[in-house]
Design a protein around this motif. Structure first.
Motif, PDB file in Angstrom:
ATOM      1  N   SER A  44       2.532  21.432  -7.532  1.00 33.65           N
ATOM      2  CA  SER A  44       2.359  22.357  -6.769  1.00 33.65           C
ATOM      3  C   SER A  44       1.086  21.915  -5.802  1.00 33.65           C
ATOM      4  N   ASP A  45       0.399  20.804  -6.289  1.00 31.03           N
ATOM      5  CA  ASP A  45      -0.713  20.229  -5.544  1.00 31.03           C
ATOM      6  C   ASP A  45      -0.431  18.971  -4.724  1.00 31.03           C
ATOM      7  N   LEU A  46       0.742  18.406  -4.568  1.00 32.05           N
ATOM      8  CA  LEU A  46       1.250  17.094  -3.818  1.00 32.05           C
ATOM      9  C   LEU A  46       0.344  17.216  -2.526  1.00 32.05           C
ATOM     10  N   ASN A  47       0.729  18.210  -1.844  1.00 30.08           N
ATOM     11  CA  ASN A  47       0.158  18.391  -0.543  1.00 30.08           C
ATOM     12  C   ASN A  47      -1.271  18.336  -0.064  1.00 30.08           C
ATOM     13  N   ASN A  48      -2.114  18.126  -1.245  1.00 33.05           N
ATOM     14  CA  ASN A  48      -3.566  17.955  -1.353  1.00 33.05           C
ATOM     15  C   ASN A  48      -4.036  16.660  -0.807  1.00 33.05           C
ATOM     16  N   ASP A  49      -4.860  16.656   0.247  1.00 30.28           N
ATOM     17  CA  ASP A  49      -5.193  15.414   0.929  1.00 30.28           C
ATOM     18  C   ASP A  49      -5.871  14.521   0.017  1.00 30.28           C
ATOM     19  N   ASP A  50      -6.513  15.019  -1.268  1.00 28.65           N
ATOM     20  CA  ASP A  50      -7.284  14.307  -2.153  1.00 28.65           C
ATOM     21  C   ASP A  50      -6.424  13.258  -2.922  1.00 28.65           C
ATOM     22  N   ILE A  64       0.899  -1.129  -0.062  1.00 27.35           N
ATOM     23  CA  ILE A  64      -0.030   0.005  -0.061  1.00 27.35           C
ATOM     24  C   ILE A  64       0.991   1.198   0.114  1.00 27.35           C
ATOM     25  N   ALA A  65       1.906   1.273   1.049  1.00 30.49           N
ATOM     26  CA  ALA A  65       2.843   2.413   1.051  1.00 30.49           C
ATOM     27  C   ALA A  65       3.511   2.632  -0.381  1.00 30.49           C
ATOM     28  N   THR A 104      -8.710   5.115   0.807  1.00 31.86           N
ATOM     29  CA  THR A 104      -9.909   4.205   0.407  1.00 31.86           C
ATOM     30  C   THR A 104      -9.071   2.724   0.365  1.00 31.86           C
ATOM     31  N   ASN A 105      -8.000   2.713  -0.509  1.00 36.56           N
ATOM     32  CA  ASN A 105      -7.561   1.305  -0.640  1.00 36.56           C
ATOM     33  C   ASN A 105      -6.854   0.834   0.380  1.00 36.56           C
ATOM     34  N   LEU A 124      -3.785   5.066   6.489  1.00 42.83           N
ATOM     35  CA  LEU A 124      -2.768   5.608   5.556  1.00 42.83           C
ATOM     36  C   LEU A 124      -2.634   6.967   5.960  1.00 42.83           C
ATOM     37  N   TYR A 125      -1.320   7.149   6.214  1.00 44.42           N
ATOM     38  CA  TYR A 125      -1.154   8.810   6.635  1.00 44.42           C
ATOM     39  C   TYR A 125      -0.195   9.228   5.378  1.00 44.42           C
ATOM     40  N   CYS A 126      -0.487  10.312   4.800  1.00 43.06           N
ATOM     41  CA  CYS A 126       0.502  10.955   3.887  1.00 43.06           C
ATOM     42  C   CYS A 126       0.886  12.387   4.417  1.00 43.06           C
ATOM     43  N   ASN A 127       2.029  12.582   4.084  1.00 50.03           N
ATOM     44  CA  ASN A 127       2.601  14.094   4.486  1.00 50.03           C
ATOM     45  C   ASN A 127       3.598  14.470   3.378  1.00 50.03           C
TER      46      ASN A 127
END
Length: 152
Positions: free
Chosen positions: A82-88, A53-54, A93-94, A102-105
């Protein structure tokens, strides 16, 4: 002539009880080892699933559209730098469907180089879950990504 030789035939009760005690300790040790190995095998499988998943999330972030010369797909499918930090763009869901969190920063590089911080982001991906005993487990990946492609 008489002989006082005792002939023993078979085992005594004390010998049988001692043998059963030693055997039961050995069997209990094997049962405990089997349960331990089952927990470790399940943790290994969960760790592999979390790693997949990661890695999928990391590859998704690397499909960005900022002067990428060799992009095969259309620009609507690619993520702008420029939009990489967008949570979308965090594919939660996967992970949730498989029982993970899953945490994304995505953050700009910190430090004294302001010119570099505008062109370089660090990406932290963390996939966590609780094992069957309720102990939290996690897999994390970290990388840096530039807005410039190596093909430019």
């Amino acid at each position: 002539m008489t002989f006082n030789i005792k002939t023993t035939k078979g085992f005594g009760l004390l010998e049988v009880v001692i043998a059963l005690g030693v055997l039961s300790v050995g069997v209990l040790g094997l049962v405990k080892m089997q349960a331990y190995m089952e927990v470790k095998a399940e943790n290994a499988l969960k760790t592999l699933d979390a790693l997949h998943i990661a890695e999928a999330q990391m590859e998704y972030y690397q499909t960005r559209a900022s002067h990428v010369s060799g992009a095969v797909s259309t620009a609507s499918n690619l993520i702008p730098f420029s939009d990489l930090n967008n949570d979308d763009y965090c594919l939660t869901t996967n992970a949730v469907d498989k029982g993970f969190v899953l945490y994304c920063n995505v953050s700009p590089v910190s430090g004294g180089l302001t010119a570099l911080s505008k062109a370089l982001n660090t990406i932290d991906i963390k996939v966590s879950w609780a094992d069957r005993r309720g102990v939290p487990q996690a897999v994390s990946l970290k990388t840096a990504i530039s807005k410039y492609s190596e093909f430019d």
